[in-house]
Design a protein around this motif. Structure first.
Motif, mmCIF file in Angstrom:
data_model
loop_
_atom_site.group_PDB
_atom_site.id
_atom_site.type_symbol
_atom_site.label_atom_id
_atom_site.label_comp_id
_atom_site.label_asym_id
_atom_site.label_seq_id
_atom_site.Cartn_x
_atom_site.Cartn_y
_atom_site.Cartn_z
ATOM 1 N N UNK A 20 7.932 -12.834 28.507
ATOM 2 C CA UNK A 20 7.068 -13.849 29.132
ATOM 3 C C UNK A 20 6.989 -13.677 30.643
ATOM 4 N N UNK A 21 8.109 -13.305 31.253
ATOM 5 C CA UNK A 21 8.155 -13.173 32.705
ATOM 6 C C UNK A 21 7.733 -11.804 33.217
ATOM 7 N N UNK A 22 7.837 -10.774 32.376
ATOM 8 C CA UNK A 22 7.513 -9.426 32.826
ATOM 9 C C UNK A 22 7.044 -8.564 31.646
ATOM 10 N N UNK A 23 5.865 -8.863 31.093
ATOM 11 C CA UNK A 23 5.377 -8.103 29.940
ATOM 12 C C UNK A 23 5.038 -6.650 30.263
ATOM 13 N N UNK A 24 4.902 -6.329 31.538
ATOM 14 C CA UNK A 24 4.634 -4.951 31.933
ATOM 15 C C UNK A 24 5.844 -4.048 31.695
ATOM 16 N N UNK A 25 7.047 -4.645 31.678
ATOM 17 C CA UNK A 25 8.286 -3.863 31.578
ATOM 18 C C UNK A 25 9.000 -4.073 30.245
ATOM 19 N N UNK A 26 9.006 -5.307 29.737
ATOM 20 C CA UNK A 26 9.796 -5.628 28.540
ATOM 21 C C UNK A 26 8.928 -5.838 27.307
ATOM 22 N N UNK A 27 9.512 -5.546 26.139
ATOM 23 C CA UNK A 27 8.838 -5.771 24.863
ATOM 24 C C UNK A 27 9.879 -6.118 23.803
ATOM 25 N N UNK A 28 9.418 -6.792 22.752
ATOM 26 C CA UNK A 28 10.242 -7.045 21.569
ATOM 27 C C UNK A 28 9.429 -6.529 20.382
ATOM 28 N N UNK A 29 9.675 -5.287 19.981
ATOM 29 C CA UNK A 29 8.923 -4.719 18.857
ATOM 30 C C UNK A 29 9.215 -5.454 17.552
ATOM 31 N N UNK A 30 8.246 -5.446 16.668
ATOM 32 C CA UNK A 30 8.404 -6.061 15.357
ATOM 33 C C UNK A 30 9.620 -5.455 14.661
ATOM 34 N N UNK A 31 10.510 -6.289 14.182
ATOM 35 C CA UNK A 31 11.709 -5.840 13.483
ATOM 36 C C UNK A 31 12.866 -5.457 14.389
ATOM 37 N N UNK A 32 12.690 -5.551 15.701
ATOM 38 C CA UNK A 32 13.758 -5.188 16.638
ATOM 39 C C UNK A 32 14.866 -6.234 16.626
ATOM 40 N N UNK A 33 16.056 -5.806 17.003
ATOM 41 C CA UNK A 33 17.201 -6.721 17.089
ATOM 42 C C UNK A 33 17.480 -7.148 18.523
ATOM 43 N N UNK A 34 16.724 -6.623 19.459
ATOM 44 C CA UNK A 34 16.900 -6.957 20.860
ATOM 45 C C UNK A 34 15.608 -6.649 21.624
ATOM 46 N N UNK A 35 15.441 -7.287 22.766
ATOM 47 C CA UNK A 35 14.341 -6.910 23.650
ATOM 48 C C UNK A 35 14.652 -5.518 24.193
ATOM 49 N N UNK A 36 13.621 -4.834 24.682
ATOM 50 C CA UNK A 36 13.888 -3.526 25.283
ATOM 51 C C UNK A 36 12.876 -3.239 26.384
ATOM 52 N N UNK A 37 13.228 -2.260 27.191
ATOM 53 C CA UNK A 37 12.373 -1.828 28.285
ATOM 54 C C UNK A 37 11.355 -0.838 27.722
ATOM 55 N N UNK A 38 10.110 -1.026 28.081
ATOM 56 C CA UNK A 38 9.058 -0.126 27.622
ATOM 57 C C UNK A 38 9.276 1.274 28.196
ATOM 58 N N UNK A 39 8.965 2.278 27.413
ATOM 59 C CA UNK A 39 9.098 3.662 27.872
ATOM 60 C C UNK A 39 8.032 3.979 28.911
ATOM 61 N N UNK A 40 8.414 4.786 29.899
ATOM 62 C CA UNK A 40 7.470 5.267 30.894
ATOM 63 C C UNK A 40 7.086 4.287 31.982
ATOM 64 N N UNK A 41 7.745 3.132 32.030
ATOM 65 C CA UNK A 41 7.422 2.115 33.032
ATOM 66 C C UNK A 41 8.156 2.424 34.336
ATOM 67 N N UNK A 42 7.458 2.264 35.452
ATOM 68 C CA UNK A 42 8.064 2.413 36.769
ATOM 69 C C UNK A 42 8.513 1.022 37.236
ATOM 70 N N UNK A 43 9.829 0.723 37.133
ATOM 71 C CA UNK A 43 10.280 -0.632 37.482
ATOM 72 C C UNK A 43 10.052 -1.001 38.942
ATOM 73 N N UNK A 44 9.926 -0.017 39.811
ATOM 74 C CA UNK A 44 9.711 -0.333 41.231
ATOM 75 C C UNK A 44 8.377 -1.044 41.459
ATOM 76 N N UNK A 45 7.453 -0.934 40.517
ATOM 77 C CA UNK A 45 6.152 -1.587 40.647
ATOM 78 C C UNK A 45 6.166 -3.033 40.154
#
Length: 87
Positions: A20-45
């Motif tokens: 909710x606070x940072x959808x550009x960086x975080x995701x919760x894929x269907x069936x996942x057991x935890x949130x995770x950081x999206x691949x290929x994201x530049x966190x400095x942005x």
């Protein structure tokens, strides 16, 4: 200096605050057991949104939240103890 790396510590309860606070960086894929950081994201942005997501996290885990702006800086505790870690 920019945030160089972000990850989710064990203990995430998938409350959706990271997404909710940072959808550009975080995701919760269907069936996942935890949130995770999206691949290929530049966190400095997305620094401010990452900090908001970490501050909104309701979970307390043994590893403190760390935010460091560069490898040379010492980690800074921010917003309490949460499973989102940024370095």
């Amino acid at each position: 200096m920019a945030i160089k790396r972000v990850w989710i510590e064990p203990g995430c309860i998938m409350c959706d605050q990271s997404v909710e606070n940072c959808p550009e960086v975080f995701e919760i894929p269907l069936g996942a057991e935890t949130a995770r950081v999206k691949e290929g994201v530049d966190p400095s942005k997305h620094q401010e949104a990452i900090k908001r997501a970490a501050a909104a996290c309701p979970v307390v885990v043994p590893m403190p939240l760390r935010v460091a702006m560069s490898a040379e800086d010492r980690p800074i505790r921010s917003g309490g103890v949460a499973p989102i870690t940024a370095l």
